[in-house]
Motif scaffolding. Structure first.
Motif, PDB file in Angstrom:
ATOM      1  N   TYR A  17       1.130  -1.371  -0.121  1.00  0.00           N
ATOM      2  CA  TYR A  17      -0.652  -0.306   0.550  1.00  0.00           C
ATOM      3  C   TYR A  17       1.103   1.160   0.345  1.00  0.00           C
ATOM      4  O   TYR A  17       1.714   0.800   0.821  1.00  0.00           O
ATOM      5  CB  TYR A  17      -0.820  -0.173   1.621  1.00  0.00           C
ATOM      6  N   GLY A  18       0.118   2.496  -0.524  1.00  0.00           N
ATOM      7  CA  GLY A  18       1.366   3.136  -0.903  1.00  0.00           C
ATOM      8  C   GLY A  18       0.533   4.885  -1.311  1.00  0.00           C
ATOM      9  O   GLY A  18      -0.264   4.242  -2.267  1.00  0.00           O
ATOM     10  N   ILE A  19       0.887   5.642  -1.183  1.00  0.00           N
ATOM     11  CA  ILE A  19      -0.029   6.797  -1.331  1.00  0.00           C
ATOM     12  C   ILE A  19       1.560   7.935  -2.170  1.00  0.00           C
ATOM     13  O   ILE A  19       2.097   8.343  -1.662  1.00  0.00           O
ATOM     14  CB  ILE A  19      -0.533   7.857   0.323  1.00  0.00           C
ATOM     15  N   ARG A  20       0.424   8.444  -3.425  1.00  0.00           N
ATOM     16  CA  ARG A  20       1.265   9.593  -4.066  1.00  0.00           C
ATOM     17  C   ARG A  20       0.362  10.828  -4.655  1.00  0.00           C
ATOM     18  O   ARG A  20       0.065  10.225  -5.095  1.00  0.00           O
ATOM     19  CB  ARG A  20       2.221   8.785  -5.105  1.00  0.00           C
ATOM     20  N   PRO A  21       0.902  12.045  -3.308  1.00  0.00           N
ATOM     21  CA  PRO A  21       0.012  12.974  -3.751  1.00  0.00           C
ATOM     22  C   PRO A  21       0.633  14.012  -5.089  1.00  0.00           C
ATOM     23  O   PRO A  21       1.655  13.728  -5.228  1.00  0.00           O
ATOM     24  CB  PRO A  21       0.268  13.911  -2.486  1.00  0.00           C
ATOM     25  N   GLY A  22      -0.190  14.089  -6.232  1.00  0.00           N
ATOM     26  CA  GLY A  22      -0.131  14.806  -7.125  1.00  0.00           C
ATOM     27  C   GLY A  22       0.557  15.746  -6.479  1.00  0.00           C
ATOM     28  O   GLY A  22       0.799  16.952  -5.564  1.00  0.00           O
ATOM     29  N   GLU A  23       0.980  16.725  -7.786  1.00  0.00           N
ATOM     30  CA  GLU A  23       2.218  17.638  -7.523  1.00  0.00           C
ATOM     31  C   GLU A  23       0.940  18.936  -7.821  1.00  0.00           C
ATOM     32  O   GLU A  23      -0.056  19.261  -8.735  1.00  0.00           O
ATOM     33  CB  GLU A  23       3.485  17.764  -8.938  1.00  0.00           C
ATOM     34  N   ALA A  24       1.279  19.935  -6.902  1.00  0.00           N
ATOM     35  CA  ALA A  24       0.701  20.784  -7.124  1.00  0.00           C
ATOM     36  C   ALA A  24       1.205  22.205  -7.021  1.00  0.00           C
ATOM     37  O   ALA A  24       0.628  23.529  -7.092  1.00  0.00           O
ATOM     38  CB  ALA A  24      -0.843  21.016  -5.385  1.00  0.00           C
ATOM     39  N   ILE A  25       2.173  22.040  -6.834  1.00  0.00           N
ATOM     40  CA  ILE A  25       2.842  23.065  -7.062  1.00  0.00           C
ATOM     41  C   ILE A  25       4.038  23.343  -8.256  1.00  0.00           C
ATOM     42  O   ILE A  25       4.468  22.523  -9.053  1.00  0.00           O
ATOM     43  CB  ILE A  25       4.435  23.087  -6.022  1.00  0.00           C
ATOM     44  N   PHE A  41      -2.891  24.208  -7.758  1.00  0.00           N
ATOM     45  CA  PHE A  41      -3.699  23.905  -7.485  1.00  0.00           C
ATOM     46  C   PHE A  41      -3.762  23.639  -6.105  1.00  0.00           C
ATOM     47  O   PHE A  41      -3.400  23.482  -5.710  1.00  0.00           O
ATOM     48  CB  PHE A  41      -3.981  22.353  -8.420  1.00  0.00           C
ATOM     49  N   THR A  42      -6.020  23.537  -5.683  1.00  0.00           N
ATOM     50  CA  THR A  42      -5.804  23.313  -4.399  1.00  0.00           C
ATOM     51  C   THR A  42      -5.836  22.427  -4.527  1.00  0.00           C
ATOM     52  O   THR A  42      -6.127  21.751  -2.770  1.00  0.00           O
ATOM     53  CB  THR A  42      -6.830  24.558  -4.014  1.00  0.00           C
ATOM     54  N   GLN A  43      -7.118  21.842  -4.953  1.00  0.00           N
ATOM     55  CA  GLN A  43      -6.971  20.158  -4.997  1.00  0.00           C
ATOM     56  C   GLN A  43      -6.254  19.166  -5.916  1.00  0.00           C
ATOM     57  O   GLN A  43      -6.538  19.213  -7.554  1.00  0.00           O
ATOM     58  CB  GLN A  43      -7.831  19.904  -4.892  1.00  0.00           C
ATOM     59  N   VAL A  44      -5.605  18.782  -5.540  1.00  0.00           N
ATOM     60  CA  VAL A  44      -5.153  17.888  -6.581  1.00  0.00           C
ATOM     61  C   VAL A  44      -5.164  16.041  -6.972  1.00  0.00           C
ATOM     62  O   VAL A  44      -4.714  16.025  -5.267  1.00  0.00           O
ATOM     63  CB  VAL A  44      -3.260  17.359  -6.456  1.00  0.00           C
ATOM     64  N   PRO A  45      -5.828  14.880  -7.240  1.00  0.00           N
ATOM     65  CA  PRO A  45      -5.735  13.893  -6.710  1.00  0.00           C
ATOM     66  C   PRO A  45      -4.191  13.526  -6.408  1.00  0.00           C
ATOM     67  O   PRO A  45      -3.464  13.647  -7.007  1.00  0.00           O
ATOM     68  CB  PRO A  45      -6.204  13.531  -9.069  1.00  0.00           C
ATOM     69  N   SER A  46      -4.756  12.012  -5.793  1.00  0.00           N
ATOM     70  CA  SER A  46      -3.045  11.056  -5.150  1.00  0.00           C
ATOM     71  C   SER A  46      -3.529   9.603  -5.669  1.00  0.00           C
ATOM     72  O   SER A  46      -4.996   9.477  -6.175  1.00  0.00           O
ATOM     73  CB  SER A  46      -3.483  11.352  -4.305  1.00  0.00           C
ATOM     74  N   ARG A  47      -2.526   9.392  -6.025  1.00  0.00           N
ATOM     75  CA  ARG A  47      -2.717   7.614  -6.068  1.00  0.00           C
ATOM     76  C   ARG A  47      -1.836   6.568  -5.764  1.00  0.00           C
ATOM     77  O   ARG A  47      -1.032   7.326  -4.699  1.00  0.00           O
ATOM     78  CB  ARG A  47      -1.253   7.854  -7.417  1.00  0.00           C
ATOM     79  N   LEU A  48      -2.982   6.142  -5.314  1.00  0.00           N
ATOM     80  CA  LEU A  48      -2.586   4.562  -5.098  1.00  0.00           C
ATOM     81  C   LEU A  48      -2.489   3.402  -4.625  1.00  0.00           C
ATOM     82  O   LEU A  48      -2.890   3.304  -5.736  1.00  0.00           O
ATOM     83  CB  LEU A  48      -3.509   4.438  -3.827  1.00  0.00           C
ATOM     84  N   SER A  49      -1.479   3.021  -4.260  1.00  0.00           N
ATOM     85  CA  SER A  49      -1.118   1.387  -4.978  1.00  0.00           C
ATOM     86  C   SER A  49      -1.759   0.258  -3.915  1.00  0.00           C
ATOM     87  O   SER A  49      -1.107   0.640  -2.731  1.00  0.00           O
ATOM     88  CB  SER A  49       0.244   1.165  -4.633  1.00  0.00           C
ATOM     89  N   VAL A  50      -2.135  -0.740  -4.391  1.00  0.00           N
ATOM     90  CA  VAL A  50      -2.684  -1.498  -4.065  1.00  0.00           C
ATOM     91  C   VAL A  50      -3.416  -2.528  -3.846  1.00  0.00           C
ATOM     92  O   VAL A  50      -2.856  -3.047  -5.755  1.00  0.00           O
ATOM     93  CB  VAL A  50      -4.547  -0.661  -3.235  1.00  0.00           C
ATOM     94  N   ARG A  51      -3.232  -3.678  -2.936  1.00  0.00           N
ATOM     95  CA  ARG A  51      -3.331  -4.897  -3.062  1.00  0.00           C
ATOM     96  C   ARG A  51      -3.816  -5.423  -2.608  1.00  0.00           C
ATOM     97  O   ARG A  51      -4.051  -5.264  -0.750  1.00  0.00           O
ATOM     98  CB  ARG A  51      -1.294  -5.715  -2.955  1.00  0.00           C
ATOM     99  N   TRP A  52      -4.928  -6.762  -3.551  1.00  0.00           N
ATOM    100  CA  TRP A  52      -5.862  -7.585  -2.173  1.00  0.00           C
ATOM    101  C   TRP A  52      -5.465  -8.917  -2.376  1.00  0.00           C
ATOM    102  O   TRP A  52      -4.876  -9.209  -3.748  1.00  0.00           O
ATOM    103  CB  TRP A  52      -6.989  -7.270  -3.072  1.00  0.00           C
ATOM    104  N   ARG A  53      -5.974  -9.331  -1.323  1.00  0.00           N
ATOM    105  CA  ARG A  53      -6.236 -11.060  -0.933  1.00  0.00           C
ATOM    106  C   ARG A  53      -7.057 -11.592  -1.525  1.00  0.00           C
ATOM    107  O   ARG A  53      -8.101 -11.338  -0.722  1.00  0.00           O
ATOM    108  CB  ARG A  53      -5.274 -11.648  -0.174  1.00  0.00           C
TER     109      ARG A  53
END
Length: 159
Positions: A17-25, A41-53
């Protein structure tokens, strides 16, 4: 219709699991002197690496949900995800196709990447309180208040 993550499927595991915030600067390098930066930007999407079992029957349900409800991963859906303030509901969608492989004889391991519209964080007022307070004492007080209201005080039907 709001699409939601099926309650019968597990939430993403901590492993991978990991969170990568988007670039706002926006950064501009100068010929001389320090670079200049400004907030774009005041709101940027973030990406998350996910894994399920998942068990085989859960994986079958996931594949069908992904195809029909999540529209092959293109639709936004509500799912509980872990962040800095704990487990909260996020609006997410897949940014790439999932990958699945058998983890052992009884489990499938599914990996992908999700995009969330906005990471829930403390409000500015809550941040001011947190910066001005002893956090351990504050959480102890909150726990005691919760215990008092929900466990110690009589309920509405006991009068």
């Amino acid at each position: 219709m709001t699409i939601t993550w099926p309650a019968t499927l597990p939430l993403p595991s901590i492993q991978g699991y990991g969170i990568r915030p988007g670039e706002a600067i926006l950064r501009t390098e100068m010929e001389a002197g320090p670079a200049r930066q400004r907030r774009r930007f005041t709101q940027v999407p973030s990406r998350l690496s996910v894994r399920w079992r998942m068990k085989p029957e859960q994986f079958a349900l996931f594949e069908a949900w992904y195809r029909w409800h999540a529209q092959e991963g293109g639709a936004w859906f509500a799912i509980d995800l872990l962040g800095g303030i704990g487990l909260t509901t996020h609006e997410a969608r897949f940014t790439r196709q999932f990958e699945a492989r058998p983890a052992n004889r009884v489990l499938w391991e599914i990996t992908s990447e999700l995009e969330i519209r906005e990471r829930p964080t403390l409000t500015e007022d809550a941040l001011a309180i947190a910066l001005d307070s002893d956090m351990a004492a504050l959480f102890t007080t909150i726990d005691r208040l919760h215990q008092l209201v929900h466990a110690s005080l009589p309920g509405p039907l006991s009068w």
